[in-house]
Design an enzyme around this catalytic site. Sequence first.
Site, PDB file in Angstrom:
ATOM      1  CG  HIS A  94       0.109   0.216   2.700  1.00  0.00           C
ATOM      2  ND1 HIS A  94       0.398   0.701   2.861  1.00  0.00           N
ATOM      3  CD2 HIS A  94       0.357  -1.403   3.692  1.00  0.00           C
ATOM      4  CE1 HIS A  94       1.030   0.802   3.900  1.00  0.00           C
ATOM      5  NE2 HIS A  94       1.416  -0.700   4.404  1.00  0.00           N
ATOM      6  CD  GLU A 140       2.120  -6.087   7.643  1.00  0.00           C
ATOM      7  OE1 GLU A 140       2.266  -6.956   7.217  1.00  0.00           O
ATOM      8  OE2 GLU A 140       2.682  -5.044   7.315  1.00  0.00           O
TER       9      GLU A 140
END
Length: 229
Positions: free
Chosen positions: A8, A82
């Site tokens: 990201h 994550e």
Amino acid sequence: MRLYLIRHGQTPANVAGELDTAPPGAGLTDLGRTQAAALVRVLADEPVTGVYASPLRRTQLTAAPLAEALGVEVRVQAGLEEVRAADHEMCTDEESVAAYLGCLAGWILGDLDRRMPGGHDGHTFLERYDAAVQAVAERHRDGETAVAFSHGAAIRTWTAIRARGLDRETVTERRIMNTGAVVLDGDFASGWRVGRWTGEPLGGADLADGAAHDVTGDAAEDALAEAEH
């Protein structure tokens, strides 16, 4: 098929050095939005037929410009999120960062029984990330390209363990900055091979923030060495 695993864009937590891993997570900085927009140009010649993002807000915001340019929706794929920092969530101190990265390094080097303090072990991480990648791959045919927006620690750890073409011991030395990527060729049945590892932003080195204290994107070996001193 070809699978891009793209980290990201930059978030405020990446600048501050915070272990920000829990949902919904932070949004993007101005630089993060610029990094995301640059991906439209970078991937213009790729036959992208699907754009995916983790359930965390920052990946969906990074995916949005590319999806809009392609005229497709961003598919939110559970499992791409994550590695959770658990007891060390939002910590910035060197001891916490070293514990987080040390656990990841242990998984990469084969100790999947090792447990993140207050969290899960490497087996659990692999099961959920495997399932996410398989779900993406099953929607695509030979010759197609899918782009999945995920996270620095997760991309590094899963790729090191599951993909061919990398020496596991060198992965802890590799960084993956915001909108850096690992490009994989293959499929879930026959396996994946690393075609390219781009540690800098795909949009170019001028989109890197050298001053940011980006603990989940920096080389794990460097962070562990800093903590020892």
